[in-house]
Design a protein around this motif. Structure first.
Motif: not given
Lengths: 108, 108
Positions: A8, A10-15, A17-18
C-alpha cells in the motif's frame, strides 16, 4: 486469488482510511437511527429483549468487521460494498489490481 | 430464620400472584420508559454499547429475580420491596409470620 499483504502506498493508505471511516460512519448512523426508532415503539418486555438481541448481534458484527489491517482490508472493503456501506468508486485511486480484487470479492 | 417452604393458602396465593405481577409490571414499565428516553438521546456508538451493556445486566437481573416459586417467594418479595417495586402493604392478607419475615428480609 492472492489478496493478502498487498503493498500500500501512502496515497492508497489515505484513500483506504477515508473510505473505511466513511463506511463506518454510515453504518453507525444508520444503526443509531434504527435503534432510536425501534426503541421509541417498544411497549413490551419481549420487544426490548429483541432489541437487546439485535444489539448483541450488531455489536459483534461491527466490532469484528471494522478491523483496519492492511492484510485483510480488501476483504473488508468487499464486504462493505456488498452490504451497501461503501461504493467501489470511493476506492478510486487504489491500484487497478486491488480494485479488481475488491470488485470480484464483493460479488462473491 | 426458616423462610423456605411455608404453606400458602389459596387466598395467600392470589395475593402473592397479584403483588408479584404488579411489581413486575412496574419495573418493566419503568425500564421501558428509561430505555425509550436513553435511546432517544444516543448520538454515538459508545453510548449505544453502554445501552447494550445496561440491557444485558437488566435482562439477567429481571429474568433471575422474577421467579415465581413459593419456596423462594418471601425472598423475592423482600427484594422487590427493597428496590421499591412493591410496598409491604400490598402483601396484606398473607399471614403475620410471612409478613414479618418479608419485613425483616427487606431491611437486610
Amino acid at each position: 486469488m492472492q489478496v493478502s499483504d498487498p503493498e500500500w502506498t501512502d496515497i492508497e493508505k489515505n484513500i483506504a482510511r477515508t473510505a473505511f471511516d466513511k463506511a463506518h460512519k454510515r453504518e453507525v448512523e444508520a444503526l443509531l437511527i434504527h435503534v432510536r426508532e425501534e426503541a421509541s415503539t417498544i411497549v413490551e418486555l419481549g420487544n426490548l429483549w429483541q432489541l437487546h438481541d439485535f444489539l448483541s448481534a450488531k455489536r459483534f458484527g461491527i466490532e469484528g468487521k471494522y478491523d483496519y489491517q492492511y492484510s485483510g482490508l480488501l476483504f473488508v472493503f468487499a464486504g462493505l460494498i456488498k452490504e451497501g456501506w461503501l461504493h467501489i468508486n470511493e476506492l478510486e485511486g487504489l491500484d487497478k489490481d486491488k480494485l479488481s480484487k475488491v470488485a470480484v470479492l464483493s460479488r462473491m
